[in-house]
Design a protein around this motif. Sequence first.
Motif, PDB file in Angstrom:
ATOM      1  N   ASN A  26      10.940   1.882  -5.337  1.00 33.36           N
ATOM      2  CA  ASN A  26      10.406   1.830  -3.980  1.00 33.36           C
ATOM      3  C   ASN A  26      10.080   0.405  -3.549  1.00 33.36           C
ATOM      4  OD1 ASN A  26      10.670   4.562  -3.553  1.00 33.36           O
ATOM      5  ND2 ASN A  26       8.570   5.043  -4.138  1.00 33.36           N
ATOM      6  N   ILE A  36       2.396   1.638  -3.563  1.00 37.05           N
ATOM      7  CA  ILE A  36       1.396   2.080  -4.543  1.00 37.05           C
ATOM      8  C   ILE A  36       1.050   3.551  -4.358  1.00 37.05           C
ATOM      9  CG2 ILE A  36      -1.038   1.830  -5.183  1.00 37.05           C
ATOM     10  CD1 ILE A  36      -0.731  -1.177  -4.780  1.00 37.05           C
ATOM     11  N   SER A  37       1.020   4.009  -3.119  1.00 37.10           N
ATOM     12  CA  SER A  37       0.612   5.395  -2.864  1.00 37.10           C
ATOM     13  C   SER A  37       1.718   6.406  -3.175  1.00 37.10           C
ATOM     14  CB  SER A  37       0.152   5.548  -1.413  1.00 37.10           C
ATOM     15  OG  SER A  37       1.245   5.353  -0.528  1.00 37.10           O
ATOM     16  N   GLY A  38       2.930   5.934  -3.430  1.00 41.15           N
ATOM     17  CA  GLY A  38       4.023   6.846  -3.779  1.00 41.15           C
ATOM     18  C   GLY A  38       3.943   7.267  -5.238  1.00 41.15           C
ATOM     19  N   VAL A  66       7.698   3.503  -8.465  1.00 39.47           N
ATOM     20  CA  VAL A  66       7.147   2.259  -7.910  1.00 39.47           C
ATOM     21  C   VAL A  66       8.189   1.141  -7.907  1.00 39.47           C
ATOM     22  CG1 VAL A  66       5.481   0.393  -8.329  1.00 39.47           C
ATOM     23  CG2 VAL A  66       4.724   2.779  -8.346  1.00 39.47           C
ATOM     24  N   ARG A  76       4.170   7.362  -9.085  1.00 40.19           N
ATOM     25  CA  ARG A  76       4.077   6.282 -10.084  1.00 40.19           C
ATOM     26  C   ARG A  76       5.436   5.951 -10.684  1.00 40.19           C
ATOM     27  NH1 ARG A  76      -0.093   4.496 -13.874  1.00 40.19           N
ATOM     28  NH2 ARG A  76       0.956   3.573 -15.670  1.00 40.19           N
ATOM     29  N   GLU A 118      -3.096  -2.373 -10.155  1.00 39.41           N
ATOM     30  CA  GLU A 118      -3.237  -0.940  -9.902  1.00 39.41           C
ATOM     31  C   GLU A 118      -2.848  -0.104 -11.120  1.00 39.41           C
ATOM     32  OE1 GLU A 118      -3.933   2.569  -7.685  1.00 39.41           O
ATOM     33  OE2 GLU A 118      -4.413   0.501  -7.133  1.00 39.41           O
ATOM     34  N   GLY A 127       0.822  -1.212   0.000  1.00 41.49           N
ATOM     35  CA  GLY A 127       0.000   0.000   0.000  1.00 41.49           C
ATOM     36  C   GLY A 127       0.848   1.251   0.000  1.00 41.49           C
ATOM     37  N   GLN A 128       1.938   1.240   0.745  1.00 43.72           N
ATOM     38  CA  GLN A 128       2.848   2.389   0.762  1.00 43.72           C
ATOM     39  C   GLN A 128       3.527   2.574  -0.591  1.00 43.72           C
ATOM     40  OE1 GLN A 128       5.534   1.669   4.019  1.00 43.72           O
ATOM     41  NE2 GLN A 128       3.910   1.711   5.543  1.00 43.72           N
TER      42      GLN A 128
END
Length: 197
Positions: free
Chosen positions: A88, A78-80, A85, A82, A138, A75-76
Amino acid sequence: MSPRGRRPGGGDTRADIIEAARDEFAEGGYDTTSLRAVARRAGVDPSLVHHYFDGKPALFAAVIGAPADPSALIGQVISGPREDVGENLVRTFLTLWDSAEGQPRLMAILRSAMTQETARRMMREFLTREVFGRIAREFAGEASPDEIELRAGLAAGQMAGMALMRYVIEVPAVVQASQEDLVRCLGPTLQRYLVDG
């Protein structure tokens, strides 16, 4: 006279749920196991499963002894941004795997998956659905389910292969590489598989 209905949560309820989940996952695999079935096997109300575990990914992580809930980590990622990704994702897993708590647990999980069919099936389903598959879905856009599964499998292969080389087989160059070296080398590949397609 013994009380009727489900027993309330007690001191061992969490352990009972994990044991029941271990049996459910072993019998049916990750995909077909439901939290209700785990609750039924543990003899508890389904709300207690939700009380102790934030969904099936967190319960599975507890069953396999993962040092953190992979679902929260993903979740972390994906929320960063694009465009970050891939990097990360590699950085997140390496930070976990290089830790004093994470490395022995990772090695135990890898060894189980290499030697036991049940563990292999559970890990395959979990990684392709809840970890790499979640990221691919996603960012997949118009990609077909088969394409998403392929991308998730390729990304999982990259990370699992790197983990084997770094922690189990211990290839010197991979062991000695810094996290940032590995992020730089693997990040673009995972970005291509999961995001840029």
